[in-house]
Design a protein around this motif. Structure first.
Motif, PDB file in Angstrom:
ATOM      1  N   GLN A 192       0.847  -1.194   0.000  1.00 49.55           N
ATOM      2  CA  GLN A 192       0.000   0.000   0.000  1.00 49.55           C
ATOM      3  C   GLN A 192       0.877   1.237   0.000  1.00 49.55           C
ATOM      4  O   GLN A 192       1.828   1.338   0.777  1.00 49.55           O
ATOM      5  CB  GLN A 192      -0.910   0.024   1.234  1.00 49.55           C
ATOM      6  N   GLU A 193       0.523   2.176  -0.869  1.00 48.90           N
ATOM      7  CA  GLU A 193       1.250   3.441  -0.903  1.00 48.90           C
ATOM      8  C   GLU A 193       0.768   4.368   0.205  1.00 48.90           C
ATOM      9  O   GLU A 193      -0.424   4.417   0.517  1.00 48.90           O
ATOM     10  CB  GLU A 193       1.073   4.134  -2.250  1.00 48.90           C
ATOM     11  N   VAL A 194       1.709   5.116   0.755  1.00 52.00           N
ATOM     12  CA  VAL A 194       1.410   6.100   1.784  1.00 52.00           C
ATOM     13  C   VAL A 194       2.270   7.334   1.532  1.00 52.00           C
ATOM     14  O   VAL A 194       3.418   7.225   1.106  1.00 52.00           O
ATOM     15  CB  VAL A 194       1.701   5.548   3.194  1.00 52.00           C
ATOM     16  N   GLN A 212      -3.026   9.038   2.114  1.00 56.16           N
ATOM     17  CA  GLN A 212      -2.967   8.085   1.011  1.00 56.16           C
ATOM     18  C   GLN A 212      -3.562   8.724  -0.233  1.00 56.16           C
ATOM     19  O   GLN A 212      -4.680   9.234  -0.209  1.00 56.16           O
ATOM     20  CB  GLN A 212      -3.707   6.798   1.374  1.00 56.16           C
ATOM     21  N   ALA A 235      -3.980   8.128   7.243  1.00 53.69           N
ATOM     22  CA  ALA A 235      -3.977   6.775   6.701  1.00 53.69           C
ATOM     23  C   ALA A 235      -3.758   5.794   7.847  1.00 53.69           C
ATOM     24  O   ALA A 235      -2.699   5.783   8.475  1.00 53.69           O
ATOM     25  CB  ALA A 235      -2.879   6.627   5.654  1.00 53.69           C
ATOM     26  N   GLU A 294      -2.592  15.657  -1.333  1.00 60.72           N
ATOM     27  CA  GLU A 294      -2.479  15.312   0.088  1.00 60.72           C
ATOM     28  C   GLU A 294      -2.624  16.531   1.001  1.00 60.72           C
ATOM     29  O   GLU A 294      -3.246  16.438   2.072  1.00 60.72           O
ATOM     30  CB  GLU A 294      -1.137  14.629   0.370  1.00 60.72           C
ATOM     31  N   ARG A 421      -8.934   1.940  -0.952  1.00 62.67           N
ATOM     32  CA  ARG A 421      -7.783   1.186  -0.449  1.00 62.67           C
ATOM     33  C   ARG A 421      -7.684   1.194   1.071  1.00 62.67           C
ATOM     34  O   ARG A 421      -6.845   0.504   1.642  1.00 62.67           O
ATOM     35  CB  ARG A 421      -6.484   1.731  -1.055  1.00 62.67           C
TER      36      ARG A 421
END
Length: 430
Positions: A192-194, A212, A235, A294, A421
């Motif tokens: 998972q991207e953060v 995220q 996130a 973001e 997600r």
């Protein structure tokens, strides 16, 4: 305090809006700003180009600007901080040398290797044939990155060797201009991207809330990469224990490596991370400024006065700064784009319904908008960022979509699955 913001996107609107929540900020000037910043109370646009460093410096000196906040990576990479600090202006944003952490992926990769920061294995190439030869020897999927700035669009996750070779040709054929004349080929990380946006004065570094992003144009993370189609914060995948690891293994070593190179880095260090299925954080890339979108999800949750935090960074007083305070709950931002983005798109379409959208409690941050004869029109690929807050993520995202339902312009497009997600264990690298 009077603050000048350099940039014209949703991030800059969010910065201006957040700064103006403080009674200590008398005025914000945006260079060049957009249709949203033009109507903020105590805010005005200045019709200068972000690369007119001399004009910006002259205005700031004549009008007693207390601090310049640089929103966009392009003027940072061109040396705006160097030029303005020579005029004894306080600037939040790294020098040209420090901005290489975003403007050259090869430079950033070398820095990470030097600092032993966990990241994907990679090689750098200056010819298409050498890059293709390397790709044929690697497993797929594999990631092809234009080395320089490409507005968030220079990254291809290639599922096959043929797709990787096509992405390499795009780079060297000039699809991304000078940004693609050198490419980074790296392994594809899964997880998972953060996004971890941290502020630093070059000595101390403080992370903001983890967020995220959703980079692909299509729902379910399909289609082309974009500058970002929506984000939420905080996130939940980033637990306090994981944040401690990110601080110790990524943020602190990177700032130390910059300092060891005699780089005075005062601004945002934005780490785009992959959290692997094993729970380990690895750096996909670094950016030298606030993330967009973001920032539109993070900043509305900030209780600590933003101008005090940024000033502490410019004055190298971050170590003494009190712990950051945040509102409870969550925030979500959904980007509304022009049809055709990130490719060719039409603009100059009238936009309606923003006032009605904001009556729902949402905040509409303008990105690609302009006012022409008192009419708000679309003026970019990403047009608006609609942000809402709630007691939890579900409430925030529902309110954001309820607000979007009030907005109209020809060809408007947005993803309807922002935040999916939050319930997903893994996704492919963007």
């Amino acid at each position: 305090m009077r603050v000048l913001i350099v940039g014209n996107g949703g991030r800059e609107h969010a910065l201006a809006w957040t700064l103006l929540q403080s009674p200590q900020v008398q005025q914000v000037v945006c260079v060049p700003g957009n249709g949203g910043t033009a109507t903020l109370e105590r805010c005005s646009n200045l019709a200068l180009s972000p690369d007119d460093f001399e004009g910006i410096a002259r205005f700031a000196l004549v009008h007693n600007i207390s601090m310049v906040v640089v929103g966009s990576e392009v003027p940072l990479s061109q040396g705006i901080t160097d030029a303005l600090t020579q005029q004894n202006l306080a600037v939040f944003g790294p020098t040209r040398e420090g901005a290489q952490i975003e403007s050259s992926k090869a430079w950033a990769k070398a820095l990470m290797q030097e600092a032993r920061v966990p990241t994907a294995n990679a090689e750098v190439f200056t010819t298409a044939e050498a890059a293709k030869t390397y790709v044929r020897q690697q497993a797929t999927p594999i990631v092809i990155k234009a080395d320089g700035l490409a507005a968030g669009k220079g990254v291809t996750v290639a599922p096959t060797v043929a797709a990787a070779e096509a992405a390499i040709d795009l780079c060297f054929d000039g699809q991304f201009g000078a940004a693609g004349y050198q490419v980074v080929v790296e392994e594809c990380l899964l997880g998972q991207e953060v996004s971890i946006l941290a502020v630093t004065d070059g000595l101390t570094i403080r992370p903001l809330l983890p967020a995220q992003d959703h980079k692909r144009i299509g729902e379910g993370d399909t289609g082309e990469n974009t500058g970002g189609m929506g984000a939420y914060a905080p996130a939940a995948i980033v637990t306090p224990a994981l944040m401690n690891r990110i601080q110790a293994e990524i943020l602190e070593p990177t700032i130390t490596a910059l300092r060891d190179r005699n780089i005075d880095y005062r601004g945002v260090l934005y780490a785009g991370l992959m959290i692997t299925p094993a729970g380990d954080p690895k750096v996909i890339e670094f950016n030298c400024r606030f993330g967009d979108p973001e920032a539109q999800a993070i900043l509305p949750l900030l209780v600590t006065p933003l101008e005090k935090l940024l000033a502490a960074c410019t004055q190298q007083k971050l170590e003494q700064f009190p712990p950051l305070e945040w509102k409870p709950g969550a925030a979500a931002c959904v980007v509304v784009a022009s049809e055709g983005y990130p490719g060719n798109f039409k603009k100059a379409f009238p936009i309606t319904g923003i006032e009605q959208a904001e009556t729902t409690g949402a905040i509409v941050f303008h990105a690609g908008t302009q006012r022409k004869q008192q009419v708000l029109v679309s003026d970019g690929g990403r047009v608006l960022g609609v942000t809402a807050m709630g007691n939890d993520f579900e409430q925030a995202i529902a309110q954001a979509y309820a607000a979007i339902a009030q907005i109209q312009f020809e060809g408007m497009y947005y993803r309807r699955d922002i935040g999916y997600r939050v319930r997903t264990v893994s996704s492919p690298q963007n």
